[in-house]
Scaffold this motif. Structure first.
Motif, mmCIF file in Angstrom:
data_model
loop_
_atom_site.group_PDB
_atom_site.id
_atom_site.type_symbol
_atom_site.label_atom_id
_atom_site.label_comp_id
_atom_site.label_asym_id
_atom_site.label_seq_id
_atom_site.Cartn_x
_atom_site.Cartn_y
_atom_site.Cartn_z
ATOM 1 N N LYS A 27 13.089 5.785 10.749
ATOM 2 C CA LYS A 27 12.916 5.254 12.096
ATOM 3 C C LYS A 27 13.719 3.970 12.288
ATOM 4 C CE LYS A 27 9.348 3.676 15.326
ATOM 5 N NZ LYS A 27 7.896 3.448 15.515
ATOM 6 N N PRO A 28 14.522 3.894 13.341
ATOM 7 C CA PRO A 28 15.351 2.704 13.542
ATOM 8 C C PRO A 28 14.520 1.458 13.794
ATOM 9 C CG PRO A 28 15.441 4.133 15.470
ATOM 10 C CD PRO A 28 14.718 4.897 14.405
ATOM 11 N N GLY A 29 14.943 0.352 13.209
ATOM 12 C CA GLY A 29 14.240 -0.910 13.376
ATOM 13 C C GLY A 29 14.664 -1.893 12.313
ATOM 14 N N GLY A 30 13.905 -2.978 12.190
ATOM 15 C CA GLY A 30 14.184 -3.949 11.152
ATOM 16 C C GLY A 30 13.639 -3.496 9.813
ATOM 17 N N ASP A 31 13.566 -4.414 8.870
ATOM 18 C CA ASP A 31 13.035 -4.081 7.554
ATOM 19 C C ASP A 31 11.566 -3.685 7.686
ATOM 20 O OD1 ASP A 31 15.499 -4.900 6.743
ATOM 21 O OD2 ASP A 31 14.813 -6.691 5.665
ATOM 22 N N SER A 32 11.143 -2.688 6.918
ATOM 23 C CA SER A 32 9.749 -2.244 6.964
ATOM 24 C C SER A 32 9.309 -1.767 5.592
ATOM 25 C CB SER A 32 9.560 -1.123 8.001
ATOM 26 O OG SER A 32 10.198 0.058 7.573
ATOM 27 N N ARG A 33 8.009 -1.825 5.385
ATOM 28 C CA ARG A 33 7.423 -1.395 4.105
ATOM 29 C C ARG A 33 6.252 -0.472 4.395
ATOM 30 N NH1 ARG A 33 3.098 -3.848 0.918
ATOM 31 N NH2 ARG A 33 3.126 -2.947 -1.180
ATOM 32 N N GLY A 34 6.239 0.676 3.752
ATOM 33 C CA GLY A 34 5.166 1.638 3.942
ATOM 34 C C GLY A 34 4.564 2.075 2.634
ATOM 35 N N LEU A 35 3.419 2.725 2.731
ATOM 36 C CA LEU A 35 2.711 3.214 1.552
ATOM 37 C C LEU A 35 2.173 4.608 1.820
ATOM 38 C CD1 LEU A 35 1.259 2.849 -1.209
ATOM 39 C CD2 LEU A 35 -0.610 1.723 0.032
ATOM 40 N N LEU A 36 2.431 5.509 0.885
ATOM 41 C CA LEU A 36 1.821 6.835 0.896
ATOM 42 C C LEU A 36 0.836 6.888 -0.250
ATOM 43 C CD1 LEU A 36 1.468 9.863 1.528
ATOM 44 C CD2 LEU A 36 3.515 10.306 0.143
ATOM 45 N N LEU A 37 -0.437 7.106 0.065
ATOM 46 C CA LEU A 37 -1.466 7.233 -0.953
ATOM 47 C C LEU A 37 -1.803 8.701 -1.143
ATOM 48 C CD1 LEU A 37 -4.141 4.411 -0.485
ATOM 49 C CD2 LEU A 37 -2.572 4.755 -2.404
ATOM 50 N N ASP A 64 3.680 -2.115 6.956
ATOM 51 C CA ASP A 64 3.987 -1.756 8.342
ATOM 52 C C ASP A 64 3.385 -0.404 8.703
ATOM 53 O OD1 ASP A 64 5.921 -3.948 9.269
ATOM 54 O OD2 ASP A 64 6.786 -3.336 7.355
ATOM 55 N N TRP A 65 3.233 0.472 7.711
ATOM 56 C CA TRP A 65 2.614 1.757 7.971
ATOM 57 C C TRP A 65 1.968 2.286 6.694
ATOM 58 C CZ3 TRP A 65 5.045 5.503 5.015
ATOM 59 C CH2 TRP A 65 6.388 5.273 4.667
ATOM 60 N N LEU A 66 0.936 3.092 6.908
ATOM 61 C CA LEU A 66 0.159 3.655 5.812
ATOM 62 C C LEU A 66 -0.123 5.117 6.110
ATOM 63 C CD1 LEU A 66 -1.772 3.450 3.295
ATOM 64 C CD2 LEU A 66 -3.560 2.778 4.906
ATOM 65 N N ILE A 67 0.137 5.966 5.131
ATOM 66 C CA ILE A 67 -0.136 7.394 5.264
ATOM 67 C C ILE A 67 -0.957 7.830 4.055
ATOM 68 C CG2 ILE A 67 0.865 9.707 5.369
ATOM 69 C CD1 ILE A 67 3.264 8.519 6.830
ATOM 70 N N VAL A 68 -2.025 8.554 4.317
ATOM 71 C CA VAL A 68 -2.945 8.991 3.261
ATOM 72 C C VAL A 68 -2.967 10.513 3.223
ATOM 73 C CG1 VAL A 68 -5.343 8.993 2.477
ATOM 74 C CG2 VAL A 68 -4.371 6.931 3.506
ATOM 75 N N ASP A 69 -2.808 11.073 2.025
ATOM 76 C CA ASP A 69 -2.864 12.519 1.845
ATOM 77 C C ASP A 69 -3.939 12.844 0.829
ATOM 78 O OD1 ASP A 69 -2.343 15.235 1.797
ATOM 79 O OD2 ASP A 69 -0.611 15.073 0.471
ATOM 80 N N GLY A 70 -5.016 13.465 1.289
ATOM 81 C CA GLY A 70 -6.035 13.889 0.348
ATOM 82 C C GLY A 70 -7.427 13.384 0.637
ATOM 83 N N GLY A 71 -7.616 12.663 1.748
ATOM 84 C CA GLY A 71 -8.953 12.180 2.052
ATOM 85 C C GLY A 71 -9.330 11.003 1.166
ATOM 86 N N PHE A 72 -10.614 10.848 0.884
ATOM 87 C CA PHE A 72 -11.104 9.693 0.144
ATOM 88 C C PHE A 72 -11.987 10.168 -1.003
ATOM 89 C CE2 PHE A 72 -9.842 8.382 4.223
ATOM 90 C CZ PHE A 72 -9.419 7.077 4.113
ATOM 91 N N PRO A 73 -11.403 10.737 -2.050
ATOM 92 C CA PRO A 73 -12.215 11.340 -3.102
ATOM 93 C C PRO A 73 -12.734 10.376 -4.147
ATOM 94 C CG PRO A 73 -9.905 11.640 -3.592
ATOM 95 C CD PRO A 73 -9.966 10.949 -2.243
ATOM 96 N N ALA A 74 -12.112 9.198 -4.288
ATOM 97 C CA ALA A 74 -12.462 8.321 -5.397
ATOM 98 C C ALA A 74 -13.686 7.467 -5.079
ATOM 99 C CB ALA A 74 -11.271 7.417 -5.742
#
Length: 265
Positions: free
Chosen positions: A58-68, A133-143
């Motif tokens: 996605k166009p924009g400035g610097d960004s940091r994301g996390l996929l859990l 800047d963004w967070l994406i979760v795959d798998g629900g909350f099992p822990a």
């Protein structure tokens, strides 16, 4: 793909991804917070990985994301799938791909530096520290430890610009169910509860055995993508199964439910 703006439709066509109608609806949503409860084999992980790809480019400035991801194996598989897509289709934008740290860095369509860490629940507390800047979760909350840090997680709704949480409902009313309902209720939130058979490669006939094996409640959780209370399933369309007076209608009553055009179940 060299456009200064991002069209998910063009991006997905470029990498050879054809989302089914349910996936397309989630991809197309502009909601700041999105929650998806999908049945097994609905295509949640495929959707998630392409959402990460879109967020990186996605166009924009610097960004940091996390996929859990659910666990180390799923996190490693996710990193490998994303790294392959980037090398095949955007090698000129790929700036770094650390398999050991499971980090991907790209030059996005506006020239900014976008990075994503692919982690798992066992390291979630460490990974959630710092700006995202963004967070994406795959798998629900099992822990179990996730339920112990609700306060930290809840604060992310104010700290993280965009979120997508995807998972499969389980029994017991875990944090995934609470987060799903929270996103459904807040301004800027959108939620979807979708059955496995919305994916055209999954036939309803192939699920008949699963329905007999699991029983009604677990079947509708695991394959129907529905949150079902411990007291049993309530038809989301006509309300059948709800408590009548002081008596909860039994499965025998449920089986006798007349078909109605609203629910057809």
């Amino acid at each position: 793909m060299t456009s200064s703006s991002l069209s998910k439709e063009r991006l997905f066509a470029h990498v050879g991804y054809s989302p089914h109608v349910g996936q397309l609806e989630v991809h197309s949503s502009c909601a700041k917070y999105r929650a998806l409860a999908g049945g097994s084999r609905w295509g949640k992980t495929t959707l998630v990985l392409h959402e990460v790809l879109a967020a990186l480019l996605k166009p924009g400035g610097d960004s940091r994301g996390l996929l859990l991801a659910y666990d180390q194996g799923q996190a490693s598989a996710g990193w490998a799938a994303l790294a392959l897509k980037l090398r095949q289709h955007f090698s000129h934008r790929l700036l770094g791909a650390s398999e050991r740290r499971r980090v991907l860095s790209v030059q996005n369509l506006a020239g900014g530096l976008s990075s994503c860490t692919i982690g798992c629940w066992s390291r979630s507390r460490d990974l959630l520290d710092g700006h995202l800047d963004w967070l994406i979760v795959d798998g629900g909350f099992p822990a179990p430890d996730v339920n112990e840090s609700n306060g930290r997680w809840t604060s992310l709704f104010d700290e993280v610009g965009h979120q997508l949480i995807a998972g499969t409902p389980t029994a017991g009313g875990d944090w995934f169910e609470a987060a799903f309902q929270h996103i459904a209720d807040i301004a800027g939130g959108a939620s979807w509860s979708r059955p496995a058979w919305e994916n055209p490669v999954v036939s309803r006939s192939s699920l008949d055995g699963e329905r007999r094996r699991l029983g009604e409640d677990e079947f509708w959780r695991f394959h129907g993508g529905e949150f079902i209370p411990a007291t049993g399933r309530v038809c989301p369309a006509c309300g059948w199964g709800a408590r009548v007076g002081d008596r909860l209608l039994s499965f025998g009553d449920w089986d006798g439910c007349r078909p109605c055009p609203e629910c057809e179940r």
